[in-house]
Design a protein around this motif. Structure first.
Motif, PDB file in Angstrom:
ATOM      1  N   UNK A 115      25.741 -21.992  52.732  1.00 27.72           N
ATOM      2  CA  UNK A 115      24.849 -22.585  52.300  1.00 27.72           C
ATOM      3  C   UNK A 115      23.835 -21.966  51.600  1.00 27.72           C
ATOM      4  N   UNK A 116      24.130 -20.289  51.188  1.00 23.43           N
ATOM      5  CA  UNK A 116      23.755 -18.983  50.884  1.00 23.43           C
ATOM      6  C   UNK A 116      24.152 -18.907  49.411  1.00 23.43           C
ATOM      7  N   UNK A 117      26.119 -19.376  49.718  1.00 26.13           N
ATOM      8  CA  UNK A 117      26.755 -19.012  48.198  1.00 26.13           C
ATOM      9  C   UNK A 117      25.900 -19.853  47.153  1.00 26.13           C
ATOM     10  N   UNK A 118      26.009 -21.110  47.646  1.00 30.41           N
ATOM     11  CA  UNK A 118      25.981 -21.771  46.929  1.00 30.41           C
ATOM     12  C   UNK A 118      24.561 -22.070  46.461  1.00 30.41           C
ATOM     13  N   UNK A 119      23.442 -21.683  46.383  1.00 33.14           N
ATOM     14  CA  UNK A 119      22.060 -21.296  45.915  1.00 33.14           C
ATOM     15  C   UNK A 119      22.361 -20.385  44.803  1.00 33.14           C
ATOM     16  N   UNK A 120      22.786 -19.097  44.981  1.00 30.24           N
ATOM     17  CA  UNK A 120      23.506 -18.221  44.614  1.00 30.24           C
ATOM     18  C   UNK A 120      23.936 -19.216  43.528  1.00 30.24           C
ATOM     19  N   UNK A 121      24.948 -19.507  43.576  1.00 32.70           N
ATOM     20  CA  UNK A 121      25.588 -20.483  42.188  1.00 32.70           C
ATOM     21  C   UNK A 121      24.789 -21.093  41.954  1.00 32.70           C
ATOM     22  N   UNK A 122      24.258 -21.784  42.063  1.00 31.95           N
ATOM     23  CA  UNK A 122      23.263 -22.200  41.268  1.00 31.95           C
ATOM     24  C   UNK A 122      22.203 -21.370  40.614  1.00 31.95           C
ATOM     25  N   UNK A 123      22.114 -21.049  40.942  1.00 32.64           N
ATOM     26  CA  UNK A 123      20.574 -19.477  40.804  1.00 32.64           C
ATOM     27  C   UNK A 123      21.572 -18.811  39.365  1.00 32.64           C
ATOM     28  N   UNK A 124      22.893 -18.255  39.819  1.00 32.59           N
ATOM     29  CA  UNK A 124      23.637 -17.531  38.540  1.00 32.59           C
ATOM     30  C   UNK A 124      23.639 -18.214  37.532  1.00 32.59           C
ATOM     31  N   UNK A 125      24.216 -19.552  37.608  1.00 35.13           N
ATOM     32  CA  UNK A 125      24.431 -20.726  36.335  1.00 35.13           C
ATOM     33  C   UNK A 125      23.340 -21.019  35.994  1.00 35.13           C
ATOM     34  N   UNK A 126      22.299 -21.007  36.310  1.00 35.82           N
ATOM     35  CA  UNK A 126      20.360 -21.642  35.449  1.00 35.82           C
ATOM     36  C   UNK A 126      20.543 -19.873  35.447  1.00 35.82           C
ATOM     37  N   UNK A 127      20.014 -18.761  35.229  1.00 36.20           N
ATOM     38  CA  UNK A 127      20.081 -17.595  34.913  1.00 36.20           C
ATOM     39  C   UNK A 127      21.167 -17.875  33.258  1.00 36.20           C
ATOM     40  N   UNK A 128      22.093 -18.026  33.829  1.00 34.61           N
ATOM     41  CA  UNK A 128      22.615 -17.987  32.620  1.00 34.61           C
ATOM     42  C   UNK A 128      22.960 -19.015  31.268  1.00 34.61           C
ATOM     43  N   UNK A 129      22.219 -20.116  31.658  1.00 39.79           N
ATOM     44  CA  UNK A 129      21.745 -21.237  30.823  1.00 39.79           C
ATOM     45  C   UNK A 129      23.623 -21.892  31.043  1.00 39.79           C
ATOM     46  N   UNK A 130      24.913 -21.590  32.260  1.00 40.26           N
ATOM     47  CA  UNK A 130      25.657 -22.143  31.475  1.00 40.26           C
ATOM     48  C   UNK A 130      25.584 -23.416  31.719  1.00 40.26           C
ATOM     49  N   UNK A 131      26.377 -24.101  30.703  1.00 35.91           N
ATOM     50  CA  UNK A 131      26.381 -25.382  30.124  1.00 35.91           C
ATOM     51  C   UNK A 131      27.619 -26.129  31.049  1.00 35.91           C
ATOM     52  N   UNK A 132      28.654 -25.355  30.592  1.00 33.35           N
ATOM     53  CA  UNK A 132      29.987 -25.546  30.710  1.00 33.35           C
ATOM     54  C   UNK A 132      30.955 -24.160  30.801  1.00 33.35           C
ATOM     55  N   UNK A 133      31.516 -24.108  32.245  1.00 30.23           N
ATOM     56  CA  UNK A 133      32.543 -23.185  32.427  1.00 30.23           C
ATOM     57  C   UNK A 133      32.683 -22.500  33.786  1.00 30.23           C
ATOM     58  N   UNK A 134      32.736 -21.775  34.228  1.00 29.78           N
ATOM     59  CA  UNK A 134      33.417 -21.468  35.133  1.00 29.78           C
ATOM     60  C   UNK A 134      32.267 -20.326  36.103  1.00 29.78           C
ATOM     61  N   UNK A 135      32.015 -20.372  37.978  1.00 35.45           N
ATOM     62  CA  UNK A 135      31.730 -19.912  38.629  1.00 35.45           C
ATOM     63  C   UNK A 135      32.523 -18.563  39.357  1.00 35.45           C
ATOM     64  N   UNK A 136      32.551 -17.840  39.328  1.00 37.37           N
ATOM     65  CA  UNK A 136      33.962 -16.873  39.855  1.00 37.37           C
ATOM     66  C   UNK A 136      33.316 -15.559  41.184  1.00 37.37           C
ATOM     67  N   UNK A 137      34.128 -15.684  42.201  1.00 35.62           N
ATOM     68  CA  UNK A 137      33.221 -15.285  43.696  1.00 35.62           C
ATOM     69  C   UNK A 137      33.918 -14.440  43.822  1.00 35.62           C
ATOM     70  N   UNK A 138      34.102 -13.429  44.577  1.00 35.01           N
ATOM     71  CA  UNK A 138      34.780 -11.960  44.894  1.00 35.01           C
ATOM     72  C   UNK A 138      34.326 -11.726  46.263  1.00 35.01           C
TER      73      UNK A 138
END
Length: 285
Positions: free
Chosen positions: A69-92
């Motif tokens: 659940x926290x990872x999803x929150x981080x993903x969404x915040x990262x998308x927002x902070x980078x103003x990402x419309x279309x692309x990819x989120x990489x997790x390692x």
């Protein structure tokens, strides 16, 4: 705007993101990764990707440093902070840093969690209209390909060989059969309209997009057969295509320089791509 990445609890500019030289991901490829697509600023089929992440870390006894659940929150915040419309989120996720260097699991190391974004217009990709060429290479990977390990040297070599041959993907061959692509799942449509893709096992990565496309095809009364197929069978097929989070569904129109059917994306591939994109947008979060 400088790209923002997530590293161990903090969102930082990419220039400030530092990982120890003793990190086991760097020294041993002791880590797992996952990739989710983003359309219109929303995550695509993300639950499936996080379920696979959880399974993969479990297979190597690597604890996740955050809840899903926290990872999803981080993903969404990262998308927002980078103003990402279309692309990819990489997790390692790696087993973390430990001194001295030792093969055994460290008792006190804290796992390293990194997330980065990249822009990519997957829907309007030129190769989706023209199709892609693949080159076959020997599958020299380890025996646990169902684990999404960061140990990707075999895939790097395969995709480099494909690129040098003017191709956009590699198909890996073992015992005369196609296992999967360098970073995709492989499909063919036979002359009697059967959709064929390799069955899940330790020989291949259980593709999330593959799973969704297979289900969507079956819901539309397409017959799906999970089994291995040869390059010769692929060249004799009506259509061939690959699936992945970074491609969705893309036609394969040439294999080792030989055309598949008429050398153009086929109608079933095109329809499955449209259906998957509709599914992706309808279920995005």
């Amino acid at each position: 705007m400088e790209q923002i990445v997530y590293l161990d609890g903090a969102f930082v500019p990419v220039a400030e993101a530092k990982v120890s030289v003793f990190d086991r991901g760097f020294l041993f490829a002791d880590g797992i990764y996952e990739v989710s697509a983003v359309l219109d600023g929303k995550l695509i089929d993300n639950d499936a990707h996080l379920a696979r992440l959880k399974r993969s870390v479990g297979e190597i006894a690597l604890p996740l440093p955050e809840t899903l659940e926290r990872i999803v929150g981080i993903q969404k915040e990262l998308v927002a902070r980078n103003n990402l419309r279309d692309g990819l989120v990489y997790i390692q996720v790696t087993r973390g840093a430990s001194i001295p260097r030792d093969f055994l699991f460290p008792k006190a190391a804290k796992p390293t969690l990194v997330m980065i974004t990249s822009e990519k217009d997957i829907v309007n990709s030129a190769s989706a209209r023209t199709g892609i060429a693949v080159k076959t290479v020997a599958d020299i990977r380890w025996a646990r390909r169902d684990i999404k390990s960061v140990a990707l040297l075999a895939q790097v070599l395969a995709k480099q060989a494909a690129a040098e041959a003017g191709c956009q993907e590699a198909w890996m061959i073992e015992d005369g059969k196609v296992t999967e692509g360098g970073s995709s799942s492989a499909f063919i449509l036979t002359r009697d309209d059967v959709l064929v893709t390799r069955e899940n096992s330790s020989a291949i990565l259980p593709g999330c997009t593959r799973k969704a496309v297979t289900k969507l095809a079956e819901e539309r009364q397409l017959r799906v057969e999970e089994r291995a197929f040869s390059v010769e069978e692929a060249l004799a097929a009506k259509e061939a295509f690959v699936t992945s989070a970074s491609l969705f569904v893309q036609a394969v129109v040439r294999i080792d320089g030989q055309t598949v059917a008429d050398g153009k994306p086929g109608p079933i591939t095109g329809r499955l791509r449209e259906i998957y994109i509709d599914f992706a947008r309808a279920t995005a979060v």
